[in-house]
Design a protein around this motif. Structure first.
Motif, PDB file in Angstrom:
ATOM      1  N   UNK A  38       4.274  33.705   9.329  1.00 17.34           N
ATOM      2  CA  UNK A  38       4.454  34.406   9.936  1.00 17.34           C
ATOM      3  C   UNK A  38       3.292  35.103  10.762  1.00 17.34           C
ATOM      4  N   UNK A  39       1.680  34.611  10.188  1.00 20.93           N
ATOM      5  CA  UNK A  39       0.745  34.966  10.984  1.00 20.93           C
ATOM      6  C   UNK A  39       0.653  36.079  10.103  1.00 20.93           C
ATOM      7  N   UNK A  40       0.502  35.567   8.756  1.00 22.93           N
ATOM      8  CA  UNK A  40       0.025  36.952   7.988  1.00 22.93           C
ATOM      9  C   UNK A  40      -1.127  36.729   7.218  1.00 22.93           C
ATOM     10  N   UNK A  41      -1.795  38.093   6.862  1.00 23.16           N
ATOM     11  CA  UNK A  41      -3.045  37.579   5.893  1.00 23.16           C
ATOM     12  C   UNK A  41      -2.369  37.071   4.366  1.00 23.16           C
ATOM     13  N   UNK A  42      -1.009  37.728   3.948  1.00 31.80           N
ATOM     14  CA  UNK A  42      -0.555  36.947   2.501  1.00 31.80           C
ATOM     15  C   UNK A  42      -0.610  35.868   2.716  1.00 31.80           C
ATOM     16  N   UNK A  43      -0.197  34.951   3.303  1.00 30.09           N
ATOM     17  CA  UNK A  43      -0.256  33.906   3.418  1.00 30.09           C
ATOM     18  C   UNK A  43      -1.293  32.857   4.083  1.00 30.09           C
ATOM     19  N   UNK A  44      -2.109  32.321   3.202  1.00 29.30           N
ATOM     20  CA  UNK A  44      -2.952  31.151   3.376  1.00 29.30           C
ATOM     21  C   UNK A  44      -2.334  29.717   2.885  1.00 29.30           C
ATOM     22  N   UNK A  45      -3.269  29.107   2.937  1.00 29.97           N
ATOM     23  CA  UNK A  45      -3.266  27.258   3.118  1.00 29.97           C
ATOM     24  C   UNK A  45      -2.706  26.873   1.726  1.00 29.97           C
ATOM     25  N   UNK A  46      -2.954  27.801   0.925  1.00 31.40           N
ATOM     26  CA  UNK A  46      -2.805  27.455  -0.225  1.00 31.40           C
ATOM     27  C   UNK A  46      -1.419  26.584  -0.828  1.00 31.40           C
ATOM     28  N   UNK A  47      -0.602  27.572   0.004  1.00 33.16           N
ATOM     29  CA  UNK A  47       1.018  26.960  -0.463  1.00 33.16           C
ATOM     30  C   UNK A  47       1.065  25.564   1.041  1.00 33.16           C
ATOM     31  N   UNK A  48       0.476  25.044   1.499  1.00 34.91           N
ATOM     32  CA  UNK A  48      -0.015  24.134   2.146  1.00 34.91           C
ATOM     33  C   UNK A  48      -0.214  22.619   1.257  1.00 34.91           C
ATOM     34  N   UNK A  49      -0.618  22.856  -0.091  1.00 36.78           N
ATOM     35  CA  UNK A  49      -1.593  22.320  -0.679  1.00 36.78           C
ATOM     36  C   UNK A  49      -0.791  20.824  -1.259  1.00 36.78           C
ATOM     37  N   UNK A  50       0.409  21.364  -1.317  1.00 42.72           N
ATOM     38  CA  UNK A  50       1.071  20.274  -1.968  1.00 42.72           C
ATOM     39  C   UNK A  50       1.753  19.290  -1.319  1.00 42.72           C
ATOM     40  N   UNK A  51       1.917  19.585   0.578  1.00 44.12           N
ATOM     41  CA  UNK A  51       2.624  18.952   1.393  1.00 44.12           C
ATOM     42  C   UNK A  51       1.779  18.309   1.653  1.00 44.12           C
ATOM     43  N   UNK A  52       0.311  18.368   1.906  1.00 45.17           N
ATOM     44  CA  UNK A  52      -1.034  17.656   2.556  1.00 45.17           C
ATOM     45  C   UNK A  52      -1.452  16.718   1.362  1.00 45.17           C
ATOM     46  N   UNK A  53      -1.223  17.204   0.385  1.00 48.50           N
ATOM     47  CA  UNK A  53      -1.427  15.869  -0.880  1.00 48.50           C
ATOM     48  C   UNK A  53      -0.585  15.178  -0.967  1.00 48.50           C
ATOM     49  N   UNK A  54       0.578  15.334  -0.666  1.00 48.04           N
ATOM     50  CA  UNK A  54       1.893  14.322  -0.545  1.00 48.04           C
ATOM     51  C   UNK A  54       1.539  13.053   0.736  1.00 48.04           C
ATOM     52  N   UNK A  55       1.049  13.834   1.607  1.00 47.52           N
ATOM     53  CA  UNK A  55       0.597  13.240   3.329  1.00 47.52           C
ATOM     54  C   UNK A  55      -0.544  12.027   2.426  1.00 47.52           C
ATOM     55  N   UNK A  56      -1.424  12.340   1.942  1.00 52.44           N
ATOM     56  CA  UNK A  56      -2.773  11.866   1.875  1.00 52.44           C
ATOM     57  C   UNK A  56      -2.100  10.677   0.699  1.00 52.44           C
ATOM     58  N   UNK A  57      -1.309  11.082   0.057  1.00 54.54           N
ATOM     59  CA  UNK A  57      -0.792   9.636  -1.064  1.00 54.54           C
ATOM     60  C   UNK A  57       0.272   8.792   0.192  1.00 54.54           C
ATOM     61  N   UNK A  58       0.763   8.926   1.217  1.00 53.02           N
ATOM     62  CA  UNK A  58       1.544   8.458   1.785  1.00 53.02           C
ATOM     63  C   UNK A  58       0.084   7.700   3.137  1.00 53.02           C
ATOM     64  N   UNK A  59      -0.932   8.017   2.684  1.00 52.88           N
ATOM     65  CA  UNK A  59      -1.594   7.162   3.694  1.00 52.88           C
ATOM     66  C   UNK A  59      -2.067   7.477   4.605  1.00 52.88           C
ATOM     67  N   UNK A  60      -2.602   8.718   4.881  1.00 51.74           N
ATOM     68  CA  UNK A  60      -2.983   9.788   6.436  1.00 51.74           C
ATOM     69  C   UNK A  60      -4.359  10.630   5.392  1.00 51.74           C
ATOM     70  N   UNK A  61      -4.601  10.332   6.547  1.00 53.69           N
ATOM     71  CA  UNK A  61      -6.061  11.517   6.302  1.00 53.69           C
ATOM     72  C   UNK A  61      -6.031  13.117   6.661  1.00 53.69           C
ATOM     73  N   UNK A  62      -6.110  14.044   5.485  1.00 49.03           N
ATOM     74  CA  UNK A  62      -5.473  14.551   6.678  1.00 49.03           C
ATOM     75  C   UNK A  62      -6.614  16.700   6.186  1.00 49.03           C
ATOM     76  N   UNK A  63      -6.545  16.837   7.151  1.00 50.39           N
ATOM     77  CA  UNK A  63      -7.666  18.544   7.319  1.00 50.39           C
ATOM     78  C   UNK A  63      -6.742  19.561   7.424  1.00 50.39           C
ATOM     79  N   UNK A  64      -6.304  20.120   6.601  1.00 49.34           N
ATOM     80  CA  UNK A  64      -5.485  21.675   5.861  1.00 49.34           C
ATOM     81  C   UNK A  64      -6.593  22.483   6.636  1.00 49.34           C
ATOM     82  N   UNK A  65      -6.003  23.190   7.678  1.00 49.30           N
ATOM     83  CA  UNK A  65      -7.476  24.474   8.667  1.00 49.30           C
ATOM     84  C   UNK A  65      -6.520  25.840   7.806  1.00 49.30           C
ATOM     85  N   UNK A  66      -8.085  26.493   8.059  1.00 46.89           N
ATOM     86  CA  UNK A  66      -7.240  27.913   7.567  1.00 46.89           C
ATOM     87  C   UNK A  66      -8.112  28.825   8.672  1.00 46.89           C
ATOM     88  N   UNK A  67      -7.278  29.434   9.406  1.00 52.24           N
ATOM     89  CA  UNK A  67      -7.968  31.113  10.460  1.00 52.24           C
ATOM     90  C   UNK A  67      -7.907  32.100  10.038  1.00 52.24           C
TER      91      UNK A  67
END
Length: 240
Positions: free
Chosen positions: A46-75
């Motif tokens: 919800x665009x809030x500072x209390x949520x960062x890219x950390x919670x997207x780590x498992x998703x990103x790791x799994x996508x890499x395991x499926x053969x993708x290069x993954x860039x998880x951005x912060x802002x």
């Protein structure tokens, strides 16, 4: 354990695209044969500072395991400062696109508020071939009017004029200029499926929406969930 509290393995590297601590992206490289594509993961919260890219780590790791290069951005996530967030997301996408170690074919993958950012970015001339929205806040006005996330959209936009609201709302921008795919669960109690349906109605039926029976909000980014396969195939479908 919720996916929000899962701890993912560290990325292969973290690269800065600006001077602020939040102006970075994490790179995860495929462990097996590469699909020769880069997935830019745009996290929600919800665009809030209390949520960062950390919670997207498992998703990103799994996508890499499926053969993708993954860039998880912060802002930067500063309530009331939509221009800073918008500038960061575009700068991050361009930085990833210029990264010589990452494939040129890029798909944006956004969850929840990240779905809004992915869809909006697709209209800003970024060098991507498409975007996938997972339970996205794609109709920003509807997100505001429903008071989702405790009035998160109103908090994001602050005192912005209606002109600025319209320019920030993917549902007001017409059919996207790149391929798009929408995935949403009908059991989502945080961002109801009607938000994606409203966006699809606004931009045209040429943008497919897959509604998953029994799927809640976070299951689309949880690699342990049977619904996560729809996230992987959603990205792969834009590359075929």
């Amino acid at each position: 354990m919720s996916v929000l509290s899962m701890v993912a393995p560290p990325p292969d590297r973290t690269t800065s695209y600006g001077p602020d601590d939040d102006q970075v992206y994490d790179v995860r490289l495929p462990a097996a044969a590469s699909r020769d594509a880069t997935v830019i993961v745009i996290h929600g919260g919800f665009w809030r500072p209390s949520y960062d890219r950390g919670h997207a780590g498992p998703q990103s790791t799994a996508l890499a395991a499926h053969g993708f290069h993954v860039a998880t951005i912060e802002y930067r996530r500063i309530p009331g400062d939509w221009p800073a967030m918008a500038a960061d997301v575009l700068a991050a996408i361009h930085a990833v696109a210029s990264d010589p170690a990452l494939p040129d074919d890029i798909v944006l993958l956004g969850h929840s508020a990240g779905g809004h950012l992915a869809a909006w970015s697709a209209h800003q001339g970024v060098p991507v071939i498409g975007f996938v929205s997972l339970a996205g806040c794609l109709d920003l006005h509807m997100t505001r009017d429903l008071g989702l996330g405790g009035d998160a959209a109103a908090e994001l936009m602050g005192a912005a004029s209606e002109t600025v609201w319209r320019a920030a709302d993917p549902a007001m921008l017409g059919r996207p200029p790149v391929r798009a795919s929408l995935v949403h669960g009908d059991a989502d109690d945080r961002v109801p499926v009607e938000v994606s349906e409203s966006y699809q109605a606004a931009v045209g039926a040429g943008v497919p929406l897959q509604v998953l029976a029994g799927c809640a909000h976070f299951e689309l980014i949880d690699p342990r969930s049977a619904y996560f396969t729809h996230t992987v195939t959603g990205v792969g479908g834009l590359l075929s």
